[in-house]
Design an enzyme around this catalytic site. Structure first.
Site, PDB file in Angstrom:
ATOM      1  N   SER A   1       7.795   5.603 -12.805  1.00 34.90           N
ATOM      2  CA  SER A   1       7.589   5.807 -14.246  1.00 34.90           C
ATOM      3  C   SER A   1       8.922   6.089 -14.955  1.00 34.90           C
ATOM      4  O   SER A   1       9.928   6.399 -14.325  1.00 34.90           O
ATOM      5  CB  SER A   1       6.646   6.987 -14.466  1.00 34.90           C
TER       6      SER A   1
ATOM      7  N   GLY B   1       0.829  -1.212   0.000  1.00 38.34           N
ATOM      8  CA  GLY B   1       0.000   0.000   0.000  1.00 38.34           C
ATOM      9  C   GLY B   1       0.857   1.252   0.000  1.00 38.34           C
ATOM     10  O   GLY B   1       1.156   1.831   1.052  1.00 38.34           O
TER      11      GLY B   1
ATOM     12  N   GLU C   1      12.681  -4.262  -5.403  1.00 38.38           N
ATOM     13  CA  GLU C   1      11.776  -4.620  -6.492  1.00 38.38           C
ATOM     14  C   GLU C   1      12.520  -4.647  -7.820  1.00 38.38           C
ATOM     15  O   GLU C   1      12.242  -5.449  -8.688  1.00 38.38           O
ATOM     16  CB  GLU C   1      10.625  -3.600  -6.545  1.00 38.38           C
TER      17      GLU C   1
HETATM   18  C1  LIG Z   1      -0.183  -2.468 -13.100  1.00 39.48           C
HETATM   19  C2  LIG Z   1       0.096  -1.576 -11.941  1.00 39.48           C
HETATM   20  C3  LIG Z   1       0.254  -2.132 -10.688  1.00 39.48           C
HETATM   21  C4  LIG Z   1       0.487  -1.303  -9.578  1.00 39.48           C
HETATM   22  N1  LIG Z   1       0.624  -1.890  -8.361  1.00 39.48           N
HETATM   23  C5  LIG Z   1       0.793  -1.101  -7.269  1.00 39.48           C
HETATM   24  C6  LIG Z   1       0.870  -1.668  -5.954  1.00 39.48           C
HETATM   25  O1  LIG Z   1       0.786  -2.885  -5.782  1.00 39.48           O
HETATM   26  N2  LIG Z   1       1.005  -0.853  -4.899  1.00 39.48           N
HETATM   27  C7  LIG Z   1       1.098   0.497  -5.057  1.00 39.48           C
HETATM   28  O2  LIG Z   1       1.254   1.178  -4.054  1.00 39.48           O
HETATM   29  N3  LIG Z   1       1.035   1.086  -6.271  1.00 39.48           N
HETATM   30  C8  LIG Z   1       0.879   0.306  -7.378  1.00 39.48           C
HETATM   31  N4  LIG Z   1       0.788   0.891  -8.622  1.00 39.48           N
HETATM   32  C9  LIG Z   1       0.805   2.357  -8.726  1.00 39.48           C
HETATM   33  C10 LIG Z   1       2.075   2.910  -9.322  1.00 39.48           C
HETATM   34  O3  LIG Z   1       3.118   2.821  -8.399  1.00 39.48           O
HETATM   35  C11 LIG Z   1       1.789   4.370  -9.735  1.00 39.48           C
HETATM   36  O4  LIG Z   1       0.867   4.307 -10.794  1.00 39.48           O
HETATM   37  C12 LIG Z   1       3.024   5.102 -10.157  1.00 39.48           C
HETATM   38  O5  LIG Z   1       3.856   5.373  -9.064  1.00 39.48           O
HETATM   39  C13 LIG Z   1       2.697   6.414 -10.872  1.00 39.48           C
HETATM   40  O6  LIG Z   1       1.851   7.214 -10.112  1.00 39.48           O
HETATM   41  P1  LIG Z   1       0.506   7.815 -10.729  1.00 39.48           P
HETATM   42  O7  LIG Z   1      -0.200   6.685 -11.375  1.00 39.48           O
HETATM   43  O8  LIG Z   1      -0.170   8.567  -9.665  1.00 39.48           O
HETATM   44  O9  LIG Z   1       0.953   8.780 -11.875  1.00 39.48           O
HETATM   45  P2  LIG Z   1       1.429  10.296 -11.692  1.00 39.48           P
HETATM   46  O10 LIG Z   1       2.474  10.343 -10.638  1.00 39.48           O
HETATM   47  O11 LIG Z   1       0.254  11.184 -11.551  1.00 39.48           O
HETATM   48  O12 LIG Z   1       2.128  10.534 -13.086  1.00 39.48           O
HETATM   49  C14 LIG Z   1       1.434  10.940 -14.266  1.00 39.48           C
HETATM   50  C15 LIG Z   1       2.459  11.305 -15.318  1.00 39.48           C
HETATM   51  O13 LIG Z   1       3.259  12.391 -14.838  1.00 39.48           O
HETATM   52  C16 LIG Z   1       4.623  12.054 -14.863  1.00 39.48           C
HETATM   53  N5  LIG Z   1       5.337  12.638 -13.737  1.00 39.48           N
HETATM   54  C17 LIG Z   1       5.010  12.588 -12.421  1.00 39.48           C
HETATM   55  N6  LIG Z   1       5.937  13.190 -11.670  1.00 39.48           N
HETATM   56  C18 LIG Z   1       6.892  13.637 -12.516  1.00 39.48           C
HETATM   57  C19 LIG Z   1       8.129  14.329 -12.358  1.00 39.48           C
HETATM   58  N7  LIG Z   1       8.604  14.680 -11.162  1.00 39.48           N
HETATM   59  N8  LIG Z   1       8.836  14.615 -13.470  1.00 39.48           N
HETATM   60  C20 LIG Z   1       8.376  14.270 -14.704  1.00 39.48           C
HETATM   61  N9  LIG Z   1       7.241  13.610 -14.907  1.00 39.48           N
HETATM   62  C21 LIG Z   1       6.499  13.291 -13.830  1.00 39.48           C
HETATM   63  C22 LIG Z   1       4.637  10.546 -14.777  1.00 39.48           C
HETATM   64  O14 LIG Z   1       5.841  10.008 -15.292  1.00 39.48           O
HETATM   65  C23 LIG Z   1       3.441  10.174 -15.606  1.00 39.48           C
HETATM   66  O15 LIG Z   1       3.805  10.191 -16.960  1.00 39.48           O
HETATM   67  C24 LIG Z   1       0.568   0.093  -9.733  1.00 39.48           C
HETATM   68  C25 LIG Z   1       0.403   0.657 -11.022  1.00 39.48           C
HETATM   69  C26 LIG Z   1       0.170  -0.165 -12.111  1.00 39.48           C
HETATM   70  C27 LIG Z   1      -0.008   0.466 -13.468  1.00 39.48           C
END
Ligand SMILES: Cc1cc2nc3c(=O)[nH]c(=O)nc-3n(C[C@H](O)[C@H](O)[C@H](O)COP(=O)(O)OP(=O)(O)OC[C@H]3O[C@@H](n4cnc5c(N)ncnc54)[C@H](O)[C@@H]3O)c2cc1C
Lengths: 332, 391
Positions: B373, B132, B249
């Site tokens: 990402s 989480g 990881e």
């Molecule tokens: C299949 C899958 C499984 C997952 N499993 C888990 C899990 O088990 N536990 C858990 O906790 N999470 C999990 N996640 C969540 C995952 O860790 C997040 O989706 C990830 O950290 C990105 O956060 P966000 O989705 O909020 O995107 P955001 O952070 O909102 O990003 C949106 C866009 O903005 C860009 N961006 C954000 N910040 C910056 C920056 N500083 N500079 C440049 N670009 C930026 C990103 O690269 C992306 O392109 C999972 C996600 C997926 C897709």
């Protein structure tokens, strides 16, 4: 499998780095543009390493990366690296003088198409540093090899983008000389080794371009902050670093397959040359972009390395040619 | 530098190969995570649970660990060989990685003696864990998380929401990051709690993936009571653990990604032959470019492992996640192009190729988002490896 350098290789790298830093500053490259004799002192130092030309490819690559880093001019690459192993393959009496650095040789292979493969054409292109050579090693269809004294041919300079490595055209049609047969295996081994070592040299040049861009990004300020704090610049440099690391590792792997005569050798060598070409190209283009206007001036040293990187990318087959050869292997 | 592996390492490979060839169940060979992942009800099939336990019991689950933790004290190079042999055969260790890959190493490093007792079951797969971290407004900026945990004498009370929590619907425990000091700077007020998923007040709502299957979820916490002894590490010291557990990881993931990339390139060659693109110079060259990418990334991964084995920090690993996940999208995209107009058709009547590449393409989107990402990876490379200034 071990990608780490041996203590001997570390020592070789440090020795070469220190020697080139001292003996091959960019002022020398500029002087050499108009005065070929400027490299005489540098040649004396480099000559001592000629034996590496026929030694382990992984050692030779360590040396060439340092050479590429300074874009060192001179016939080492043509003589020790390209001609040496061919002379060795045919057990030619000139091998000894060439790998001891006493004599200089160069190779003549590419015909009208520019491809570095044995052919029956008599006019040869891209004959490196022919003006300084004592011997021309001609690779012809068969494959077979002839070795002729330079004074029996008449090298005609070809204008090229990179003054650090002059290239010539020669007509070998009228020269009578003994022909030595080369086995297909020996030709392939030479070719894979040549692709790998030029890739090592290109990695060195690409690294120089990268280092220059990184350093500049840290010190150049706009909007009151270093430009390297802007994410657009950071991400460009991260991508360049990846391209460079990928090429570096590909060259190291290829050099190990060359030394082990491994079955993966030909593919690995094409991968190394293509990856090095990609890294060199990106580091040239993005390197100059990161420098802005200053990078576009003649006074700035950047273009010296962009020239070397560009010419090398086309030497011994451009990147796309290596991809096509890889495709031939994948589809066979 | 040398190409050959040592005799001991070759012996290790041979022993492993025999084990895999004789002991792995038929379903395990050639397992395709992308295609054969089962539906909601059975995210982890029974045969896979049994196989994970068998790997553990024979010291083949995490070879670098001691036997009581499912290993045999092997060297880093042997770990590399291990990962290679598995991915060559496409044999999975588990479909569910948080337990053995994140929870176990984190507890071994930061947990107390009582918490360390949870480790063997996490690795053996007997306990299913979820992680989480992410919240609706805290993804890449993980430290922005808002789920609150208030400490009362001997227990915390947790309120808030997590999202994209993989396996939450089948997990019995959650490795949950919570805010324990809202007044502290955001990195300093975070703690890590072990939360039993059957504690009253937890509501798990499965979320469907882009591929239509549900294996992550939203998790809501309403006045969830968590015993104080479930705190891992220091109170408000959770940020340090997040950094460690993300590294866990990433460490060996590239081996599988690179093998998959290579196997996909060979699949592209076959596809090109079947679709008549084998004489098309453009298609041939583009496939070769992908081969170059895969082969050079494998070399880069090896190089990283070599310096890691000698005790250096191996920056190569930081490049691998970004490079392999981006390359993944590119190879499936090329496969779609070779399929031509039918690429986006998923009707099985129209041939078994249809739908395969587009599905894989969609699935590959996850890798450039999850676990940091591509943009975040580039930030890390630029700032931590290249030493560029932060803004
Ligand atoms: C299949 C899958 C499984 C997952 N499993 C888990 C899990 O088990 N536990 C858990 O906790 N999470 C999990 N996640 C969540 C995952 O860790 C997040 O989706 C990830 O950290 C990105 O956060 P966000 O989705 O909020 O995107 P955001 O952070 O909102 O990003 C949106 C866009 O903005 C860009 N961006 C954000 N910040 C910056 C920056 N500083 N500079 C440049 N670009 C930026 C990103 O690269 C992306 O392109 C999972 C996600 C997926 C897709």
């Amino acid at each position: 499998m071990d990608f780490t350098f041996t203590p001997d290789q570390e020592l070789l790298r440090e020795t070469a780095r220190a020697m080139f830093a001292k003996e091959c500053p960019t002022t020398l490259l500029r002087e050499h543009m108009t005065d070929r004799s400027a490299i005489v002192p540098l040649r004396k130092h480099v000559r001592e390493f000629a034996g590496l030309g026929t030694g382990a490819a992984s050692d030779l690559c360590v040396f060439l990366e340092e050479m590429g880093y300074v874009a060192a001019p001179g016939p080492f690459f043509a003589s020790a690296v390209l001609a040496g192993p061919l002379l060795e393959a045919i057990r030619h009496p000139q091998l000894e003088p060439v790998i001891s650095g006493e004599a200089v040789a160069t190779v003549a292979i590419a015909g009208n198409s520019g491809e570095w493969i044995p052919n029956a054409e008599t006019v040869k292109y891209f004959v490196l540093d022919a003006d300084l050579a004592d011997w021309i090693v001609i690779l012809e269809s068969g494959p077979s090899v002839r070795v002729v004294p330079r004074d029996r041919v008449d090298p005609v300079p070809i204008r090229t983008v990179d003054s650090t490595r002059p290239v010539f055209r020669i007509d070998v049609g009228d020269v009578e000389s003994e022909s030595f047969e080369l086995s297909a295996d020996a030709w392939e081994a030479w070719r894979d080794r040549a692709h790998t070592v030029i890739a090592a040299e290109m990695v060195g040049t690409a690294r120089r371009l990268f280092d220059m861009a990184l350093e500049y990004a840290k010190e150049r300020k706009q909007f009151d902050v270093p430009i390297g704090s802007f994410q657009a610049i950071q991400h460009k440099l991260a991508d360049l670093a990846l391209a460079l690391e990928r090429a570096t590792a590909a060259v190291q792997y290829a050099s190990m397959t060359v030394d082990a005569a491994d079955a993966d050798r030909t593919r690995a060598a094409h991968v190394a040359k293509a990856a090095a070409g990609d890294a060199a190209r990106r580091c040239s283009k993005d390197g100059i972009q990161i420098h802005g206007g200053i990078g576009y001036t003649w006074e700035h040293d950047l273009h010296l390395f962009i020239r070397r990187a560009t010419a090398s990318e086309y030497l011994l087959g451009p990147t796309s040619w290596h991809h096509d050869r890889l495709a031939d292997l994948l589809f066979s | 530098m040398q190409l050959a592996w040592s005799a001991q390492d070759e012996a290790f490979r041979a022993e492993l190969a025999t084990f895999l060839d004789t002991e792995a169940p038929p379903e395990a060979h050639g397992y395709d995570f992308g295609e054969s992942r089962p539906d909601e009800a059975s995210i982890i099939p029974d045969w896979l649970r049994a196989w994970q336990a068998k790997l553990f019991d024979n010291g083949w689950m995490i070879p670098a660990y001691p036997p009581e933790l499912g290993g045999r004290n092997s060297t880093p190079i042997q770990t590399l060989i291990y990962l290679e042999e598995l991915s060559k055969r496409r044999i999975p260790r588990a479909t569910h990685f948080p337990g053995y890959a994140i929870v176990a190493p984190s507890l071994l490093e930061f947990g107390n003696d009582e918490q360390k007792k949870l480790v063997p079951a996490a690795i053996r797969g007997d306990t299913i864990w979820c992680i989480g971290m992410s919240e609706p407004n805290a993804g890449s900026d993980l430290a922005g998380l808002q789920t609150r945990a208030q400490l009362f004498d001997d227990h915390f009370v947790v309120n808030g929401q997590k999202v994209w929590t993989s396996y939450a619907m089948i997990a019995s425990k959650c490795f949950c990051y919570v805010r324990t000091d809202p007044s502290a700077p955001k990195h300093r007020g975070i703690s890590l709690l072990i939360i039993d998923m059957d504690t009253p007040g937890i509501d798990v709502r499965p979320l469907r993936h882009i591929n239509g299957k549900a294996d992550f979820a939203e998790v809501f916490f309403t006045d969830v009571e968590v015993p104080r002894e479930n705190l891992v590490g220091e109170l408000n010291g959770g940020w340090m653990i997040t950094q460690g557990s993300l590294a866990h990881e990433r460490a060996g993931l590239w081996v599988d990604s690179v093998s998959r990339l290579e196997q996909t390139v060979f699949a592209l060659v076959d596809l090109a032959k079947r679709t008549g693109h084998d004489l098309d110079p453009v298609a041939r060259r583009r496939i070769a470019e992908k081969y170059e990418l895969a082969a050079s990334l494998r070399a880069l991964g090896y190089k990283g492992f070599a310096s890691f084995a000698q005790g250096s920090s191996a920056p190569e690993h930081s490049y691998m996640k970004m490079a392999t996940s981006e390359a993944g999208k590119a190879v499936f995209e090329l496969g779609m192009e070779l399929c031509g107009p039918f690429a986006a058709v998923t009707d099985p009547e129209l041939g078994d190729e249809n739908g395969r590449w587009v599905n894989m393409f969609f699935m590959s989107f996850a890798n450039t988002i999850a676990g940091g990402s591509s943009e975040i990876q580039r930030n890390i490379i630029a700032q931590r490896i290249l030493g560029l200034p932060r803004k």
